[in-house]
Design a protein around this motif. Structure first.
Motif, mmCIF file in Angstrom:
data_model
loop_
_atom_site.group_PDB
_atom_site.id
_atom_site.type_symbol
_atom_site.label_atom_id
_atom_site.label_comp_id
_atom_site.label_asym_id
_atom_site.label_seq_id
_atom_site.Cartn_x
_atom_site.Cartn_y
_atom_site.Cartn_z
ATOM 1 N N UNK A 9 0.742 -1.226 0.119
ATOM 2 C CA UNK A 9 0.065 0.128 -0.002
ATOM 3 C C UNK A 9 0.680 1.329 -0.158
ATOM 4 N N UNK A 10 1.029 1.943 -1.053
ATOM 5 C CA UNK A 10 1.869 3.333 -1.035
ATOM 6 C C UNK A 10 1.568 4.157 -0.226
ATOM 7 N N UNK A 11 2.450 4.947 0.349
ATOM 8 C CA UNK A 11 2.173 5.833 1.418
ATOM 9 C C UNK A 11 1.055 7.069 0.984
ATOM 10 N N UNK A 12 1.203 7.390 -0.278
ATOM 11 C CA UNK A 12 0.032 8.157 -0.992
ATOM 12 C C UNK A 12 -1.299 7.719 -1.198
ATOM 13 N N UNK A 13 -1.701 6.205 -1.201
ATOM 14 C CA UNK A 13 -2.707 5.802 -1.539
ATOM 15 C C UNK A 13 -3.754 6.423 -0.518
ATOM 16 N N UNK A 69 6.058 -6.534 -8.076
ATOM 17 C CA UNK A 69 6.807 -5.260 -8.590
ATOM 18 C C UNK A 69 7.807 -5.594 -9.535
ATOM 19 N N UNK A 70 7.814 -5.580 -10.726
ATOM 20 C CA UNK A 70 8.581 -5.878 -11.836
ATOM 21 C C UNK A 70 9.920 -5.144 -11.506
ATOM 22 N N UNK A 108 10.812 3.618 -11.662
ATOM 23 C CA UNK A 108 10.018 4.670 -12.469
ATOM 24 C C UNK A 108 8.677 4.700 -11.865
ATOM 25 N N UNK A 109 8.176 3.373 -11.336
ATOM 26 C CA UNK A 109 6.885 3.175 -11.124
ATOM 27 C C UNK A 109 6.625 3.911 -9.752
ATOM 28 N N UNK A 159 10.048 2.942 -2.112
ATOM 29 C CA UNK A 159 10.589 1.688 -1.331
ATOM 30 C C UNK A 159 11.798 1.310 -2.198
ATOM 31 N N UNK A 160 11.903 1.253 -3.247
ATOM 32 C CA UNK A 160 13.163 0.763 -3.958
ATOM 33 C C UNK A 160 14.387 1.489 -3.422
ATOM 34 N N UNK A 161 14.187 2.755 -3.221
ATOM 35 C CA UNK A 161 15.269 3.492 -2.607
ATOM 36 C C UNK A 161 15.673 3.378 -1.305
#
Length: 243
Positions: free
Chosen positions: A61-65, A77-78, A84-85, A91-93
């Motif tokens: 669940x993204x923090x902005x959802x 997640x690909x 980019x997504x 989260x990737x960073x």
């Protein structure tokens, strides 16, 4: 794609395998873990640097959802598009994790188009736990409740799994764990991406299992038994002796 997996080892065994510290979460073994259910993840504590084993919800669940329901669509997640997504780039960073698993399931179309697909189980050939590359996130609900969730990173399938599906979880060997978790200082995007490659064919065992696994309500160790009634493609395996 990874839509169901197995986590039959208990938290104590996983903590010893992954070198985590701190209290162990309550977690019942599952042989059919499904999206929106809790799974275990290994995270690095940002202050102490120690690894911790925690129970999080599968489906990031993204923090902005606006609401937590978005997580049901973000279970994977690909690897090719993590940076980019919008759902995954933060989260990737900053919030990478390991997702322990004993096996995962994949489905193959073996009959006429539209006929039921045959499920297969995939595990390490030596029976050791797998560590999927994962991402985690924290989301705050309007009532102040914090939901911590995760997604499994996928990459192109290796040659052995390509007969089942074009994608597979990115399985990280132990030597890759420190870099992925951020224990090594300032990993570059290129270095992280280099970890997300197909696992070697010889390192995995693949075998047909009962269609019972198709129903998320089914559970139990019997789901990992080889289905003797199946006629799988040649070159597949027997279930490994889980170590």
């Amino acid at each position: 794609m990874c839509g169901r997996y197995v986590l039959q080892r208990g938290p104590a065994a996983l903590a010893a395998h992954f070198g985590t510290v701190g209290p162990l979460p309550n977690f019942a073994p599952s042989w059919n873990l499904a999206p929106t259910q809790d799974g275990l993840v290994v995270r690095r504590h940002p202050e102490t640097g120690a690894r911790h084993l925690d129970a999080l919800r599968w489906g990031l669940v993204p923090h902005w959802a606006r609401d937590a329901s978005l997580g049901a669509r973000l279970i994977n997640a690909r690897a090719e598009s993590l940076a980019e997504k919008p759902a995954f780039r933060d989260a990737f960073r900053k919030r990478r994790c390991l997702v322990p698993a004993d096996a995962f399931y994949e489905w193959r179309q073996e009959g006429a188009p539209g006929s039921p697909k045959r499920p297969y189980a995939v595990a390490r050939a030596d029976g050791a736990p797998m560590a999927f590359a994962g991402l985690w996130e924290g989301w705050r609900a309007p009532d102040g409740t914090v939901v911590r969730s995760y997604a499994i990173v996928t990459t192109a399938a290796n040659a052995k799994l390509a007969a089942l599906h074009a994608r597979m979880p990115a399985i990280l060997p132990p030597e890759a764990w420190p870099l992925w978790l951020g224990e090594e200082e300032a990993p570059t995007e290129a270095a992280l991406r280099a970890l997300l490659r197909p696992f070697p064919d010889a390192g995995l065992a693949v075998w047909p299992v009962s269609p019972r696994v198709n129903r998320a309500g089914q559970n139990g160790a019997g789901l990992l038994a080889r289905d003797a009634s199946a006629s799988p493609p040649p070159g597949l395996d027997d279930p490994p002796p889980f170590a």
